[in-house]
Design a protein around this motif. Structure first.
Motif, PDB file in Angstrom:
ATOM      1  N   ALA A   1      -5.040   2.293  -0.438  1.00  0.00           N
ATOM      2  CA  ALA A   1      -5.392   2.002   0.949  1.00  0.00           C
ATOM      3  C   ALA A   1      -6.909   1.973   1.140  1.00  0.00           C
ATOM      4  O   ALA A   1      -7.450   1.071   1.796  1.00  0.00           O
ATOM      5  CB  ALA A   1      -4.762   3.045   1.873  1.00  0.00           C
TER       6      ALA A   1
ATOM      7  N   PHE B   1      -0.826   5.494   7.953  1.00  0.00           N
ATOM      8  CA  PHE B   1      -2.089   5.613   7.227  1.00  0.00           C
ATOM      9  C   PHE B   1      -2.692   7.013   7.384  1.00  0.00           C
ATOM     10  O   PHE B   1      -3.364   7.508   6.479  1.00  0.00           O
ATOM     11  CB  PHE B   1      -3.074   4.545   7.695  1.00  0.00           C
TER      12      PHE B   1
ATOM     13  N   ILE C   1       0.863  -1.182   0.000  1.00  0.00           N
ATOM     14  CA  ILE C   1       0.000   0.000   0.000  1.00  0.00           C
ATOM     15  C   ILE C   1       0.896   1.228   0.000  1.00  0.00           C
ATOM     16  O   ILE C   1       1.657   1.456   0.946  1.00  0.00           O
ATOM     17  CB  ILE C   1      -0.948   0.007   1.216  1.00  0.00           C
TER      18      ILE C   1
END
Length: 558
Positions: free
Chosen positions: A392, A421, A386
């Protein structure tokens, strides 16, 4: 009347047998001695210390027409067949010692070659059946192999290197062949001034294995690598990436090639990808084969039986994340589920798995490929890495809508994943809902068992601080240090083992993550409820057993 066994001791009788062609021998002995061909085979088996065809289970055997072609098999009445790791030579004339010794000499050192005597009629029947099935076998193999590519695959062996007349080709082939022998993960070809240096990365360390002096060598060796990788040999100002497929001792090996310009010319790095290690007709690599401790294996097995959610592997480049993903797939690969991967690049071919290579030049990105995968009715999805928000978000949605998703991301530990993230601006509510567990992985060097010695130079105060910080005791009598010897290329280290940290996500941890509670609170809860396995458990175990030194230990301690 003399028996066959008695006749075989008569020189003139044996001389007459040698005058017959390979297809006539058993038939002649049968008629001359009024016994069946089966009895002839058994008598010859005992006399010459060979086996018979009846000792084989032919249903598990396949012919190798690369060693003995169909035409040669028919004319010489001999056939090379295989069953797993076992190799057999089927012959109708066991007195053809030159033929048998040729194959035993050429392949006997590489394989355990067993000779089996076979009646001619039965041999013809076996060969005919193999010929009928041969086209089918070839067609099945073409489903996972590019036939046009394999037809031009260059074979490298000790014989071919010895017979090669071109000095540059011989040098490059020798470098590649020896890298496999030394179990190198990468080959580095570097140019410094006008000299060329070759390094192998073995167990994580770069080992200098060859130095060549002169501009002639440097330019031609790099050009040869470019030719093998189908790269532009006239371009030396920009980086180039390619791939090489070679047959090393009749085993297909892939190499991922990177060419990089430098102030002295160009450098090349070849990543060794043993493509058949995980592919069809090769032994599957499971998580147990990767030296994970039982505590970590138990977590993996619990997570892999889930039907949806995300298993996230983190760690630095070269820490074995992709290998772990492939092992996870092998654990669940039963043929009953649709498994699709999208990778950049595909490192190993997996039987029964749809593998999609990223091709950004053609517009096939991780995100675009993953979106298409969801329309292909998958059960399990593997996303190689990712890298951006779009990939994602799609991976999270896939995990939330009934798919089991395996993927990787670059982060230092399991608790830094959320920060990574957040940097990609991924919805934290969706992410924590999708996560089943996070596994952080690294590879630590083990001390060479041949040269490690007791470490008497450690600083007692440093040891005491470590013991107090982690509330544990270190066995001072078992602390070892690296020395270096010929077995470990004088590095002091030999082989590596994975070091893992695991965080299993439950509802309480999800709440902590959504509320962005401090890591100490999260760690305390996870440790108390057996949801977090810190890497210190493995590190202290390895240190107290004398398998790693304090230098390696300290490199993993926060």
């Amino acid at each position: 009347m003399m028996t066959l066994l008695e006749k075989l001791t008569q020189p003139n009788y044996v001389k007459h047998i040698h005058s017959l062609n390979n297809r006539e021998v058993i038939e002649y002995l049968s008629e001359d001695n009024s016994i069946s061909e089966d009895e002839v085979c058994q008598i010859l088996s005992n006399f010459l210390q060979y086996n018979t065809v009846y000792d084989l289970d032919l249903t598990d055997c396949t012919p190798d027409f690369k060693i003995i072609s169909i035409e040669n098999a028919a004319s010489s009445a001999s056939l090379y067949i295989k069953s797993g790791i076992n190799n057999y030579l089927l012959v109708c004339n066991p007195f053809s010692t030159s033929q048998i010794s040729f194959y035993q000499t050429k392949y006997g050192s590489q394989y355990d070659l067993s000779v089996h005597i076979c009646p001619t009629d039965l041999f013809d029947e076996i060969l005919e059946n193999y010929i009928k099935s041969y086209s089918t076998l070839t067609l099945n193999e073409s489903l996972i192999t590019d036939i046009s590519q394999n037809s031009t695959v260059e074979n490298i062996s000790l014989d071919s290197i010895h017979d090669e007349n071109n000095e540059i080709i011989k040098i490059v082939n020798s470098i590649i062949f020896d890298s496999l022998k030394q179990k190198a993960s990468d080959i580095h070809v570097e140019i410094r001034d006008e000299d060329l240096f070759v390094f192998y990365r073995i167990d994580g360390s770069l080992i200098n294995v060859m130095n060549l002096r002169g501009r002639t060598y440097t330019e031609q060796v790099i050009s040869r690598i470019k030719i093998l990788a189908n790269l532009d040999i006239s371009e030396n100002r920009i980086p180039q990436d390619g791939r090489i497929k070679l047959s090393i001792n009749n085993k297909l090996i892939d190499f991922r090639v990177s060419i990089m310009p430098s102030i002295y010319g160009e450098d090349a790095v070849l990543r060794v990808l043993d493509g058949q290690r995980l592919s069809k007709n090769r032994q599957k690599v499971t998580l147990g084969d990767l030296n994970f401790p039982q505590l970590i294996l138990d977590v993996f097995k619990k997570m892999l039986v889930k039907k949806n959610g995300m298993i996230l592997i983190t760690g630095p480049t070269g820490s074995g994340k992709t290998t772990t993903l492939y092992a996870m797939i092998d654990e669940i690969r039963t043929g009953l589920d649709k498994i699709i991967t999208i990778e950049d690049p595909i490192e190993y071919a997996l039987d029964g798995v749809l593998q999609i290579p990223v091709n950004e030049k053609k517009g096939l990105t991780f995100a675009k490929g993953l979106r298409s995968i969801l329309r292909h009715d998958p059960d399990v999805i593997m996303v190689g890495e990712i890298r951006d928000n779009e990939t994602a978000q799609i991976a999270v949605q896939a995990a939330l809508t009934g798919h089991l998703v395996f993927t990787t991301v670059h982060a230092n530990n399991v608790f830094n994943v959320l920060s990574r993230f957040r940097y990609m601006d991924v919805d934290k509510f969706g992410l924590v809902s999708a996560l089943n567990c996070i596994v952080s992985q690294g590879l630590i060097k083990l001390l060479c068992s041949n040269c490690k010695v007791i470490d008497k130079d450690y600083i007692k105060n440093d040891i005491t601080k470590i013991e107090q910080k982690f509330n544990t005791t270190i066995d001072l009598s078992n602390i070892r240090k690296a020395v270096g010897c010929s077995n470990c290329f004088n590095t002091g280290y030999q082989k590596r083992t994975p070091i893992n940290e695991v965080l299993v996500i439950d509802d309480v941890i999800r709440t902590h993550l959504i509320n962005q509670d401090d890591f100490q609170t999260l760690k305390k809860y996870a440790l108390q409820h057996d949801k977090w396995i810190p890497n210190t458990i493995q590190l202290f175990n390895l240190l107290n057993r004398g398998l790693i030194d304090l230098k390696q230990f300290m490199s993993y301690i926060d």
